[in-house]
Design an enzyme around this catalytic site. Sequence first.
Site, PDB file in Angstrom:
ATOM      1  N   GLU A 259       0.857  -1.190   0.000  1.00 30.65           N
ATOM      2  CA  GLU A 259       0.000   0.000   0.000  1.00 30.65           C
ATOM      3  C   GLU A 259       0.888   1.233   0.000  1.00 30.65           C
ATOM      4  OE1 GLU A 259      -2.827  -0.340   3.217  1.00 30.65           O
ATOM      5  OE2 GLU A 259      -3.731  -2.142   2.348  1.00 30.65           O
ATOM      6  N   HIS A 281      -7.878   1.239   1.449  1.00 33.36           N
ATOM      7  CA  HIS A 281      -7.812   0.854   2.874  1.00 33.36           C
ATOM      8  C   HIS A 281      -8.610   1.846   3.749  1.00 33.36           C
ATOM      9  CE1 HIS A 281      -5.239  -1.471   5.996  1.00 33.36           C
ATOM     10  NE2 HIS A 281      -6.465  -1.228   6.449  1.00 33.36           N
TER      11      HIS A 281
END
Length: 395
Positions: A259, A281
């Site tokens: 990420e 997220h």
Amino acid sequence: MKALLLENIHPDSVGIFTSGGFEVDRRAGSLLGDDLVSALADVTLLGIRSNTKLTAKVIEAAPDCLLAIGAFCIGTNQIALEAARARGIAVFNAPYSNTRSVVELAIAEIVALSRRLGDKTGQMHKGVWNKSADGSHEVRGKTLGIVGYGNIGSQLSIVAEALGMHVVFYDIADKLALSNARHCDSLDELLGESDFVTLHVDGRPGNAGFFGRAQIDAMKDGSALLNLSRGFVIDVDALADALRSGHLSGAAIDVYPREPENGQPFVSPLQGLTNVILTPHVGGSTLEAQVDIAHFVSNKLLDYVTAGTTVMSVNLPNVAAPPIEGHRVALVHRNVPGVMAQLNAALAEHQANIGFQSLATQGEVGYVLTDVTYDIPGLTRRLQAMRDTIRVRIL
Ligand SMILES: NC(=O)c1ccc[n+]([C@@H]2O[C@H](COP(=O)([O-])OP(=O)(O)OC[C@H]3O[C@@H](n4cnc5c(N)ncnc54)[C@H](O)[C@@H]3O)[C@@H](O)[C@H]2O)c1
């Protein structure tokens, strides 16, 4: 006493600490290294989120007045927990404040996948009017397979049933089935009957890659997969293949093996595929969760300061206690034989009656709360002088 709150912690915390008798210094940004250590000079409680790195070096250099750290978020990877434990500094976080937020996003995505909303709205933004019922379904009467029936999985189960879905679940631990949900004996059983499979397992190391090509192949033709748990649990390439081949009708993914930082490019084999919802997220990221985190962590910190309780501390042994009767001795110590004998001998010498006593140990550290009827002169000094004392407070 002073509380230093970094990283724009929700302002509700300021009110809670102020009414607890604290002077509050609330700042927008985080601090690093020496700047952080200097800012801690007269601080009893430190509140951070995920950007402030509390390394072992920072914690070792922190002044003795620092009693506890609040991670106003879910994770605690940014804190050297062992170093904090070794100094008797308690750390608290808010593991469940965003449970409902994740559940609501999962529900929204199940409906969105069933109606192909991502693709439809994408077309409309490009000026394409495509009114068609092809591939669109109600979720009522469909089967939702929940893998990991913990806090999030079990709450999702209740809300999904309210939409008329049948719920089956699989968990490696024994879990009570809520409402009409049905437990599956194996993951394969769940995969073979679910129209939607949603992953809510925890981040234990054994879960890395546990949902791979074999599990994706075992899903029903035309079913859809959601992952709002951890990025490393899924084989993303296998998922992309299954979506391209049409074996799966869609996917909703919130967490990824890699990420990027905010503003940095995001790259995934899932980009550009039909009926795939990708979110950065944000499953637990709502204002309501932030408010809940602020209240939960602030109250845990205040309870620790005023009553010594460590329930749900992530690094000190957890000790619950009734309201203080008289005076409470809070002793963090090395977990070695003889500490309790020395503590109780010191109390017995003064003929102090023990109204309450509770000990818990975790690894190399023990924590004991003891209520005595009167303030014994010189007790703090005596307990501080014991070889295995890490920190002592009389409340
Ligand atoms: N997307 C987000 O923003 C977001 C927000 C909060 C939590 N999460 C993640 O969601 C996940 C679930 O959170 P939770 O609070 O419900 O956790 P939890 O610990 O309450 O529940 C996890 C459950 O998964 C079960 N489990 C673990 N491994 C399993 C396996 N291989 N197969 C079947 N069951 C298994 C456990 O026994 C447990 O019941 C966590 O990974 C958490 O990090 C994501």
